[in-house]
Design a protein around this motif. Structure first.
Motif, short mmCIF file in Angstrom:
data_model
loop_
_atom_site.label_atom_id
_atom_site.label_comp_id
_atom_site.label_asym_id
_atom_site.label_seq_id
_atom_site.Cartn_x
_atom_site.Cartn_y
_atom_site.Cartn_z
N TRP A 151 0.86 -1.29 0.04
CA TRP A 151 0.03 -0.14 0.19
C TRP A 151 0.92 1.21 0.00
O TRP A 151 0.79 2.11 -0.72
N ASP A 152 1.87 1.26 0.98
CA ASP A 152 2.79 2.55 1.07
C ASP A 152 3.87 1.96 1.87
O ASP A 152 3.77 2.14 3.03
N ALA A 153 4.85 1.93 1.28
CA ALA A 153 6.23 1.31 1.91
C ALA A 153 6.86 2.25 3.00
O ALA A 153 7.07 2.08 3.94
N MET A 154 6.50 3.57 2.75
CA MET A 154 6.97 4.71 3.30
C MET A 154 6.26 4.82 4.81
O MET A 154 6.92 4.86 5.94
N TYR A 155 5.24 4.49 4.65
CA TYR A 155 4.13 4.53 5.91
C TYR A 155 4.51 3.37 6.80
O TYR A 155 4.61 3.19 8.09
N ALA A 156 4.71 2.26 5.69
CA ALA A 156 5.08 0.84 6.50
C ALA A 156 6.21 1.04 7.51
O ALA A 156 6.15 0.61 8.70
N TRP A 157 7.26 1.49 6.85
CA TRP A 157 8.55 1.44 7.56
C TRP A 157 8.53 2.70 8.74
O TRP A 157 9.04 2.67 9.71
N GLN A 158 7.75 3.79 8.66
CA GLN A 158 7.47 4.93 9.65
C GLN A 158 6.80 4.30 10.68
O GLN A 158 7.37 4.49 11.82
N ILE A 159 5.74 3.41 10.78
CA ILE A 159 5.27 3.07 11.92
C ILE A 159 6.05 2.09 12.61
O ILE A 159 5.88 1.87 13.79
N MET A 160 6.73 1.29 11.75
CA MET A 160 7.70 0.24 12.38
C MET A 160 8.96 1.21 13.21
O MET A 160 9.21 0.45 14.32
N VAL A 161 9.37 2.18 12.82
CA VAL A 161 10.49 2.97 13.41
C VAL A 161 9.74 3.47 14.68
O VAL A 161 10.45 3.62 15.74
N GLN A 162 8.60 3.79 14.54
CA GLN A 162 7.82 4.51 15.61
C GLN A 162 7.65 3.32 16.87
O GLN A 162 7.83 3.63 17.89
N ALA A 163 7.44 2.04 16.44
CA ALA A 163 7.30 0.91 17.41
C ALA A 163 8.57 0.63 17.82
O ALA A 163 8.76 0.88 19.35
N LEU A 164 9.58 0.81 17.14
CA LEU A 164 10.90 0.65 17.60
C LEU A 164 11.40 1.75 18.78
O LEU A 164 12.13 1.35 19.73
N THR A 165 11.22 2.75 18.42
CA THR A 165 11.79 4.18 19.33
C THR A 165 10.78 3.92 20.57
O THR A 165 11.40 4.51 21.46
N CYS A 166 9.59 3.48 20.39
CA CYS A 166 8.72 3.50 21.60
C CYS A 166 8.99 2.46 22.52
O CYS A 166 8.20 2.25 23.42
N GLY A 167 9.82 1.31 22.02
CA GLY A 167 10.01 0.03 22.70
C GLY A 167 8.66 -0.77 22.93
O GLY A 167 8.50 -1.57 23.85
N SER A 168 8.00 -0.53 21.83
CA SER A 168 6.70 -1.16 21.87
C SER A 168 6.82 -2.48 20.83
O SER A 168 7.61 -2.48 19.70
N ASP A 169 5.92 -3.34 20.98
CA ASP A 169 5.67 -4.62 20.00
C ASP A 169 4.79 -4.40 18.77
O ASP A 169 4.81 -5.28 18.10
N PHE A 170 4.20 -3.31 19.02
CA PHE A 170 2.91 -2.96 18.37
C PHE A 170 2.87 -1.44 17.64
O PHE A 170 3.40 -0.59 18.56
N ALA A 171 2.46 -1.14 16.39
CA ALA A 171 2.07 -0.06 15.97
C ALA A 171 0.89 0.09 15.47
O ALA A 171 0.30 -0.92 14.74
N HIS A 172 0.22 1.12 15.30
CA HIS A 172 -1.10 1.39 14.66
C HIS A 172 -1.05 2.70 13.65
O HIS A 172 -0.17 3.36 13.52
N LEU A 173 -1.97 2.24 12.47
CA LEU A 173 -1.99 3.20 11.48
C LEU A 173 -3.50 3.59 11.47
O LEU A 173 -4.09 2.49 11.01
N VAL A 174 -3.74 4.70 11.28
CA VAL A 174 -5.24 5.09 11.35
C VAL A 174 -5.38 5.74 10.22
O VAL A 174 -4.72 6.87 10.10
N TYR A 175 -6.41 5.54 9.19
CA TYR A 175 -6.88 6.48 8.32
C TYR A 175 -8.18 7.25 8.65
O TYR A 175 -9.15 6.39 9.15
#
Length: 259
Positions: free
Chosen positions: A144-168
């Motif tokens: 769908w959008d690789a930039m968004y995909a890696w953006q939220i994965m980096v957010q999970a990494l930096t927040c020390g979380s196992d999950f990330a959410h994307l909302v439209y």
């Protein structure tokens, strides 16, 4: 227009741009050598130059109306989402070491998981997102959008979380109705945001809520061990490349130093 890049972002890789580092170069020899693609090299050079000069190289000022609309609508959307699904708490800059960081739009699940919010101008994008991206299907999100995909994965990494959410989110499809008092409240939130961004960026910012309701699609993705390893490996390579580029930039910008 003067850039308003936050000081802690200068010289630091961020979630919103990390996707360019994940792009593969065109030539097989460069891919085999673990080189970055053209966009990744540009990004690394910009960050190396920021470290040498202390000046931002990326101008983050929103010019398009769609970008301005998203910024103004964001606080209203987070308020409405808080009532419709779960509380959205504010999130500040989340550093990961000294070379990477992110600022998710909100934290959810009792502040344990990051959430990024997209408010596309075309409401059909929200519907398409719901149809084409399955919950916890990272491959469908990359498609769908690789930039968004890696953006939220980096957010999970930096927040020390196992999950990330994307909302439209869209205010142009009144599927979930709101009351007149709610509409007045969220319009006030929009107006406050418009005034704040007018002061920051200049010009007249304004936006009126498009309908008497809204619609959203929320997806949650796990940062798997494989994804985590890819992020760390890419970050390590980017840090090394940035350090060598920084030395070259420093020499180029200070030619007299080598004489």
């Amino acid at each position: 227009m003067t850039s308003h890049l936050s000081p802690h972002r200068i010289g630091c890789f961020t979630a919103s741009r990390f996707g360019v580092l994940m792009q593969q170069p065109r030539s097989k020899s460069e891919r085999d050598a673990g080189a970055f693609g053209s966009a990744g090299k540009d990004y690394i050079t910009a960050k190396a130059t920021e470290r040498v000069t202390g000046l931002p190289m990326d101008d983050d000022a929103p010019y398009a109306f769609s970008a301005k609309r998203g910024l103004m609508l964001e606080p209203a959307a987070l308020h409405l989402l808080g009532g419709a699904c779960q509380d959205c708490s504010k999130c500040t800059w989340q550093p990961f070491g000294s070379h990477l960081g992110s600022t998710p739009d909100a934290l959810v699940n009792s502040g344990s998981e990051p959430m990024d919010l997209k408010c596309p101008a075309n409401p059909s994008d929200v519907v398409r997102f719901g149809l084409e991206v399955a919950d916890n299907d990272f491959d469908s999100l990359v498609a769908w959008d690789a930039m968004y995909a890696w953006q939220i994965m980096v957010q999970a990494l930096t927040c020390g979380s196992d999950f990330a959410h994307l909302v439209y989110f869209t205010d142009k499809l009144p599927i979930i109705k709101i009351t007149d008092s709610d509409r007045e409240h969220v319009q006030a939130l929009i107006n406050d945001a418009a005034a704040r961004y007018s002061e920051i960026y200049g010009g007249l910012w304004s936006y009126d809520l498009a309908s008497d309701g809204f619609f959203f699609v929320a997806r949650r993705f796990e940062i798997t061990g494989e994804i985590h390893a890819r992020l760390i490996s890419t970050l390590d390579r980017a840090i090394d490349s940035c350090a060598s580029t920084e030395a070259r930039v420093r020499k180029m910008l200070n030619p007299c130093a080598s004489r």
